[in-house]
Design a protein around this motif. Sequence first.
Motif, PDB file in Angstrom:
ATOM      1  N   TYR A   1       0.854  -1.179   0.000  1.00 54.46           N
ATOM      2  CA  TYR A   1       0.000   0.000   0.000  1.00 54.46           C
ATOM      3  C   TYR A   1       0.895   1.237   0.000  1.00 54.46           C
ATOM      4  N   ASP A   2       0.843   2.015  -1.072  1.00 50.85           N
ATOM      5  CA  ASP A   2       1.657   3.222  -1.185  1.00 50.85           C
ATOM      6  C   ASP A   2       0.773   4.456  -1.188  1.00 50.85           C
ATOM      7  N   VAL A   3       1.002   5.337  -0.221  1.00 52.74           N
ATOM      8  CA  VAL A   3       0.309   6.617  -0.185  1.00 52.74           C
ATOM      9  C   VAL A   3       0.864   7.466  -1.323  1.00 52.74           C
ATOM     10  N   VAL A   4      -0.022   7.979  -2.179  1.00 51.83           N
ATOM     11  CA  VAL A   4       0.424   8.816  -3.294  1.00 51.83           C
ATOM     12  C   VAL A   4      -0.052  10.265  -3.163  1.00 51.83           C
ATOM     13  N   LYS A   5      -1.079  10.500  -2.326  1.00 51.81           N
ATOM     14  CA  LYS A   5      -1.558  11.868  -2.142  1.00 51.81           C
ATOM     15  C   LYS A   5      -2.203  12.003  -0.773  1.00 51.81           C
ATOM     16  N   MET A   6      -1.976  13.153  -0.154  1.00 51.16           N
ATOM     17  CA  MET A   6      -2.665  13.538   1.074  1.00 51.16           C
ATOM     18  C   MET A   6      -3.289  14.905   0.835  1.00 51.16           C
ATOM     19  N   LEU A   7      -4.542  15.047   1.223  1.00 53.89           N
ATOM     20  CA  LEU A   7      -5.275  16.299   1.084  1.00 53.89           C
ATOM     21  C   LEU A   7      -5.804  16.705   2.452  1.00 53.89           C
ATOM     22  N   ALA A   8      -5.382  17.869   2.928  1.00 52.86           N
ATOM     23  CA  ALA A   8      -5.879  18.370   4.209  1.00 52.86           C
ATOM     24  C   ALA A   8      -7.332  18.810   4.022  1.00 52.86           C
ATOM     25  N   ILE A   9      -8.244  18.174   4.748  1.00 53.70           N
ATOM     26  CA  ILE A   9      -9.663  18.526   4.678  1.00 53.70           C
ATOM     27  C   ILE A   9     -10.007  19.509   5.791  1.00 53.70           C
ATOM     28  N   ALA A  10      -9.540  19.212   6.966  1.00 57.40           N
ATOM     29  CA  ALA A  10      -9.776  20.033   8.155  1.00 57.40           C
ATOM     30  C   ALA A  10      -8.659  19.677   9.131  1.00 57.40           C
ATOM     31  N   PRO A  11      -8.515  20.446  10.207  1.00 54.51           N
ATOM     32  CA  PRO A  11      -7.496  20.049  11.183  1.00 54.51           C
ATOM     33  C   PRO A  11      -7.733  18.594  11.622  1.00 54.51           C
ATOM     34  N   ASP A  12      -6.708  17.796  11.530  1.00 53.21           N
ATOM     35  CA  ASP A  12      -6.742  16.393  11.959  1.00 53.21           C
ATOM     36  C   ASP A  12      -7.659  15.506  11.122  1.00 53.21           C
ATOM     37  N   VAL A  13      -7.960  15.918   9.872  1.00 50.34           N
ATOM     38  CA  VAL A  13      -8.732  15.098   8.936  1.00 50.34           C
ATOM     39  C   VAL A  13      -8.033  15.169   7.584  1.00 50.34           C
ATOM     40  N   ILE A  14      -7.564  14.000   7.104  1.00 47.00           N
ATOM     41  CA  ILE A  14      -6.770  13.934   5.879  1.00 47.00           C
ATOM     42  C   ILE A  14      -7.390  12.922   4.922  1.00 47.00           C
ATOM     43  N   ALA A  15      -7.612  13.334   3.663  1.00 47.51           N
ATOM     44  CA  ALA A  15      -8.002  12.390   2.611  1.00 47.51           C
ATOM     45  C   ALA A  15      -6.710  11.816   2.039  1.00 47.51           C
ATOM     46  N   VAL A  16      -6.696  10.509   1.816  1.00 48.70           N
ATOM     47  CA  VAL A  16      -5.470   9.821   1.423  1.00 48.70           C
ATOM     48  C   VAL A  16      -5.754   8.907   0.235  1.00 48.70           C
ATOM     49  N   ASN A  17      -5.022   9.127  -0.862  1.00 46.92           N
ATOM     50  CA  ASN A  17      -5.093   8.222  -2.009  1.00 46.92           C
ATOM     51  C   ASN A  17      -3.975   7.202  -1.881  1.00 46.92           C
ATOM     52  N   VAL A  18      -4.323   5.937  -2.069  1.00 47.58           N
ATOM     53  CA  VAL A  18      -3.377   4.835  -1.925  1.00 47.58           C
ATOM     54  C   VAL A  18      -3.433   3.960  -3.164  1.00 47.58           C
ATOM     55  N   VAL A  19      -2.265   3.557  -3.648  1.00 47.28           N
ATOM     56  CA  VAL A  19      -2.159   2.572  -4.727  1.00 47.28           C
ATOM     57  C   VAL A  19      -1.813   1.235  -4.078  1.00 47.28           C
ATOM     58  N   GLN A  20      -2.596   0.211  -4.392  1.00 47.30           N
ATOM     59  CA  GLN A  20      -2.347  -1.133  -3.879  1.00 47.30           C
ATOM     60  C   GLN A  20      -1.730  -1.972  -4.994  1.00 47.30           C
ATOM     61  N   THR A  21      -0.488  -2.382  -4.765  1.00 50.19           N
ATOM     62  CA  THR A  21       0.243  -3.183  -5.740  1.00 50.19           C
ATOM     63  C   THR A  21       0.236  -4.637  -5.289  1.00 50.19           C
ATOM     64  N   PRO A  22      -0.173  -5.571  -6.156  1.00 49.53           N
ATOM     65  CA  PRO A  22      -0.152  -6.978  -5.755  1.00 49.53           C
ATOM     66  C   PRO A  22       1.291  -7.456  -5.582  1.00 49.53           C
ATOM     67  N   THR A  23       1.496  -8.242  -4.537  1.00 53.98           N
ATOM     68  CA  THR A  23       2.818  -8.808  -4.271  1.00 53.98           C
ATOM     69  C   THR A  23       2.674 -10.283  -3.916  1.00 53.98           C
ATOM     70  N   ASP A  24       3.815 -10.942  -3.842  1.00 57.88           N
ATOM     71  CA  ASP A  24       3.799 -12.288  -3.271  1.00 57.88           C
ATOM     72  C   ASP A  24       3.983 -12.145  -1.758  1.00 57.88           C
ATOM     73  N   SER A  25       4.069 -13.253  -1.047  1.00 60.07           N
ATOM     74  CA  SER A  25       4.148 -13.204   0.412  1.00 60.07           C
ATOM     75  C   SER A  25       5.440 -12.567   0.923  1.00 60.07           C
TER      76      SER A  25
END
Length: 145
Positions: free
Chosen positions: A81-105
């Motif tokens: 799970y890689d965070v690619v973007k954070m957007l400040a919505i309000a104090p202590d509230v963050i929208a976060v875009n994540v890219v999920q890359t398939p991996t092996d174990s």
Amino acid sequence: MTSDILVVGTIPPETRAAVIGVVKGLERAFNEKDPIALGGQYAEHASWTNAKGTRLDGRSAIVEFSAPALKSFLSDSFARYDVVKMLAIAPDVIAVNVVQTPTDSTGEPTDGPWGATLYVIAEQADGWHIVAGQNMAVTPPAQTA
């Protein structure tokens, strides 16, 4: 690495670290197939919609759904799970875009379903947690030579 993350708005370094910690905690719980640890990343009254469109309301519903899923159809699924973007919505509230890359174990990228997730992560009385989110399956990004 936080330098690769698009940050919109003012998000202090300690908040960035806390948000990334939630995402990495979720990744670890998913890869270890631990529904309790996975649920612990969500707020008590979170709203979560998975890639199949199933909405789960509350931490207990997320754990209840995840436990059998992690042991059955997701038992051989692993992801980074890689965070690619954070957007400040309000104090202590963050929208976060994540890219999920398939991996092996072992964490090596592999063929499998990719995901794009939007989390809303907020500071609660007991720490930072996901309060709302949605996941969707996506086509893998194009490979460049």
